[in-house]
Motif scaffolding. Structure first.
Motif, PDB file in Angstrom:
ATOM      1  N   PHE A  39       0.976  -1.328  -0.167  1.00 53.34           N
ATOM      2  CA  PHE A  39       0.012  -0.038   0.189  1.00 53.34           C
ATOM      3  C   PHE A  39       0.979   1.494  -0.158  1.00 53.34           C
ATOM      4  O   PHE A  39       0.563   2.158  -0.619  1.00 53.34           O
ATOM      5  N   LEU A  40       1.908   1.448   0.502  1.00 53.09           N
ATOM      6  CA  LEU A  40       3.270   2.539   0.705  1.00 53.09           C
ATOM      7  C   LEU A  40       3.299   2.857  -0.673  1.00 53.09           C
ATOM      8  O   LEU A  40       3.268   3.745  -1.084  1.00 53.09           O
ATOM      9  N   ARG A 270      18.539   3.420   3.711  1.00 53.32           N
ATOM     10  CA  ARG A 270      20.215   2.641   3.950  1.00 53.32           C
ATOM     11  C   ARG A 270      21.464   3.746   4.464  1.00 53.32           C
ATOM     12  O   ARG A 270      21.455   4.747   3.609  1.00 53.32           O
ATOM     13  N   ARG A 271      21.325   3.465   5.910  1.00 50.72           N
ATOM     14  CA  ARG A 271      22.507   4.496   6.703  1.00 50.72           C
ATOM     15  C   ARG A 271      23.538   4.365   5.419  1.00 50.72           C
ATOM     16  O   ARG A 271      24.277   5.656   5.246  1.00 50.72           O
ATOM     17  N   ASP A 272      24.254   2.981   4.659  1.00 53.70           N
ATOM     18  CA  ASP A 272      25.234   2.480   4.087  1.00 53.70           C
ATOM     19  C   ASP A 272      25.558   3.037   2.257  1.00 53.70           C
ATOM     20  O   ASP A 272      25.637   3.447   1.607  1.00 53.70           O
ATOM     21  N   GLU A 380      12.657  10.106   6.893  1.00 50.33           N
ATOM     22  CA  GLU A 380      12.539   9.098   7.531  1.00 50.33           C
ATOM     23  C   GLU A 380      12.626   7.574   6.897  1.00 50.33           C
ATOM     24  O   GLU A 380      12.317   7.565   5.336  1.00 50.33           O
ATOM     25  N   PRO A 381      13.420   6.904   7.639  1.00 49.54           N
ATOM     26  CA  PRO A 381      13.756   5.721   6.096  1.00 49.54           C
ATOM     27  C   PRO A 381      13.154   4.932   5.559  1.00 49.54           C
ATOM     28  O   PRO A 381      12.991   4.716   4.171  1.00 49.54           O
ATOM     29  N   ARG A 382      11.842   4.315   6.239  1.00 47.37           N
ATOM     30  CA  ARG A 382      11.091   3.594   5.323  1.00 47.37           C
ATOM     31  C   ARG A 382      10.099   3.785   4.391  1.00 47.37           C
ATOM     32  O   ARG A 382      10.091   3.094   3.242  1.00 47.37           O
ATOM     33  N   THR A 383       9.209   5.427   4.535  1.00 45.39           N
ATOM     34  CA  THR A 383       8.997   6.200   3.215  1.00 45.39           C
ATOM     35  C   THR A 383       9.554   6.853   2.598  1.00 45.39           C
ATOM     36  O   THR A 383       9.355   6.747   1.436  1.00 45.39           O
TER      37      THR A 383
END
Length: 521
Positions: A39-40, A270-272, A380-383
């Motif tokens: 859904f995202l 991701r951070r990397d 915000e990393p997930r979105t």
């Protein structure tokens, strides 16, 4: 329908409901993250009517930009003293972005132009638009730098023009003139009347750092961007700028149009993995590396920062040498001369933050501060949704000795700081509350799945209990029935066994009755 049949149906319904709830709850527990991502992606992909489209078409996030000028306090002593500066400002403006000329393409991209609108914000400013700033003369310096390598005839002609127009190394102009209003200069009029003058095209009738930009749909260029509809990992990726996937301002791989258009990034950062963005102001792509974890309005995000490698010219990273655009400068500035119509412009971080000390040592008044001068994006990393953005850059002009060209024949070699800006865009508390709810959906789904599984198990246990209780009742009924039947059999046996005795007794009684009369006689 008898009572037994009704009970049987209820038992079957209880069992079926329990199994369904348990299976559905298990499925939801195992797949709630994948379902959320589905859904995202559907909502993030840019399309007419999607949630992301409304935000992208006209940005609702409050934006502002603050301008700081370096007031040159000793311009008459430039040959004998270091330039001394006093920072003035901020001159704050509210900023708004919107997209126009939007075209949806069949290859999963969208083409558009961007309009940026600024309004002066006196309440948050430390000064007024009619404040006067003493600074380097950008028009005269640009003209002199342009003819630096030309023939002596052109240089002498320009020197005469500089003298006739009373050009000096410095000018005094208002903030409004230096920013949006612009100011006239006779050198610009001369250059516009001679369009073949060295092949340099002068597109403006006035000079101002943001002249003609306010409300323009053409200044930032033409964009072609991936919508993420075919592949969400490509969301926001710029495919072409001004109809090309390369620019003419740099060489080799440095010319590539790479990264985001600056407003959308795909989910699951991701951070990397660095962020890459194309900047129309710099005519090139820049990268952001992970810096730290940071919360904005209670939402955890990753902060990515532009570091010293972005403003490097091959000193720190040899592959950056193609950004030199001619003679390589020490690490700390980006040469945007070809991108700015030939003006000897170099971009750095404010106060030469993260730059080679060479730049700060040449002037007085620089005080780099990471908190005030770092360029960063918190996401915000997930979105992949930006939470807070601070774009901070400084404009410098290269002042150097230009022999035989007017007032610049004896000027020192200095990267001259002109102004810097702090552009901010930060999510409001109300927007953050909405995003928090979205981010909590996986947890809510997992909780709901646990409840469904628990209720399903309860129904199955209840069904088993009823089944066990019913089975016990049936056993007791059968046992009682067997006992009753056995009792009846036992009683019939007893009757048959005693029957001869009963018959004998009855016979004796009859005989006694028959003998009574004779005995009486």
């Amino acid at each position: 329908m008898d009572k037994y049949s009704r009970n049987n149906i209820c038992m079957k319904a209880t069992f079926a409901a329990g199994v369904f709830l348990l299976v559905f709850g298990t499925f939801l527990m195992l797949g709630h993250n994948a379902l959320f991502d589905f859904f995202l992606k559907r909502e993030l992909a840019l399309a007419p009517g999607s949630s992301s489209y409304k935000v992208w078409r006209e940005t609702p996030v409050p934006m502002s930009i603050e301008f700081y000028f370096f007031n040159w306090t000793n311009p008459l002593n430039y040959t004998t003293e270091k330039p001394k500066f006093v920072e003035v400002g901020p001159y704050s403006f509210k900023e708004r972005h919107k997209k126009v000329n939007i075209t949806w393409n069949s290859n999963g991209t969208v083409s558009f132009r961007r309009v940026r609108i600024w309004h002066f914000d006196a309440e948050n400013s430390n000064g007024f638009l009619d404040d006067r700033i003493q600074t380097l003369n950008p028009v005269a310096l640009t003209a002199a730098s342009t003819v630096r390598d030309w023939s002596k005839i052109f240089q002498m002609s320009l020197s005469m023009a500089l003298k006739q127009t009373s050009q000096k190394v410095h000018v005094v102009k208002t903030v409004n003139e230096l920013l949006f209003k612009g100011y006239s200069d006779r050198l610009l009029d001369i250059a516009r009347q001679m369009p073949k003058f060295g092949g340099v095209k002068v597109p403006f009738d006035k000079f101002g750092w943001f002249y003609t930009r306010n409300g323009s749909a053409y200044y930032d260029g033409f964009y072609n961007m991936d919508t993420g509809d075919n592949d969400i990992s490509q969301l926001g990726k710029l495919r072409n700028w001004n109809y090309n996937n390369e620019t003419s301002f740099y060489d080799y791989e440095c010319a590539g149009v790479k990264g985001s258009a600056g407003e959308f990034w795909p989910p699951h950062q991701r951070r990397d993995t660095p962020l890459t963005m194309f900047s129309a102001d710099l005519c090139r792509s820049v990268s952001f590396n992970y810096f730290e974890d940071r919360a904005v309005h209670g939402i955890d995000g990753y902060t990515y920062s532009m570091d010293e490698y972005v403003v490097d010219n091959g000193t720190l990273r040899p592959e950056n040498e193609c950004f030199c655009n001619g003679e390589c400068s020490p690490s700390g500035v980006i040469n945007v001369t070809s991108c700015r119509y030939g003006a000897p412009a170099f971009v750095s971080y404010p106060h030469f933050f993260l730059a080679d000390p060479y730049y700060r040592d040449a002037v007085d008044g620089m005080s780099p501060d990471a908190e005030k001068h770092r360029f960063y994006i918190t996401m915000e990393p997930r979105t992949g949704i930006p939470l807070d953005v601070a774009a901070r850059l400084q404009i410098n002009l290269l002042l150097q000795t230009l022999e035989g060209i007017g007032p610049f024949h004896d000027t020192p070699y200095i990267y001259f700081p002109m102004m810097w800006f702090n552009q901010r865009a930060s999510m409001t508390g109300e927007m953050a509350a909405g995003l928090k709810f979205v981010l909590q959906l996986p947890t809510l789904m997992a909780t709901g799945a646990s409840v469904l599984m628990g209720v399903g198990l309860l129904f199955i246990v209840l069904w088993l209990a009823i089944l066990f209780f019913t089975a016990n009742q049936d056993d007791m009924y059968k046992k009682n029935l067997a006992v009753v039947h056995l009792d009846k059999k036992d009683k019939n046996y007893e009757m048959k066994a005693c029957q001869p005795l009963i018959n004998a007794t009855n016979s004796l009684s009859i005989n006694s009755v028959q003998r009574s009369p004779s005995e009486t006689t």
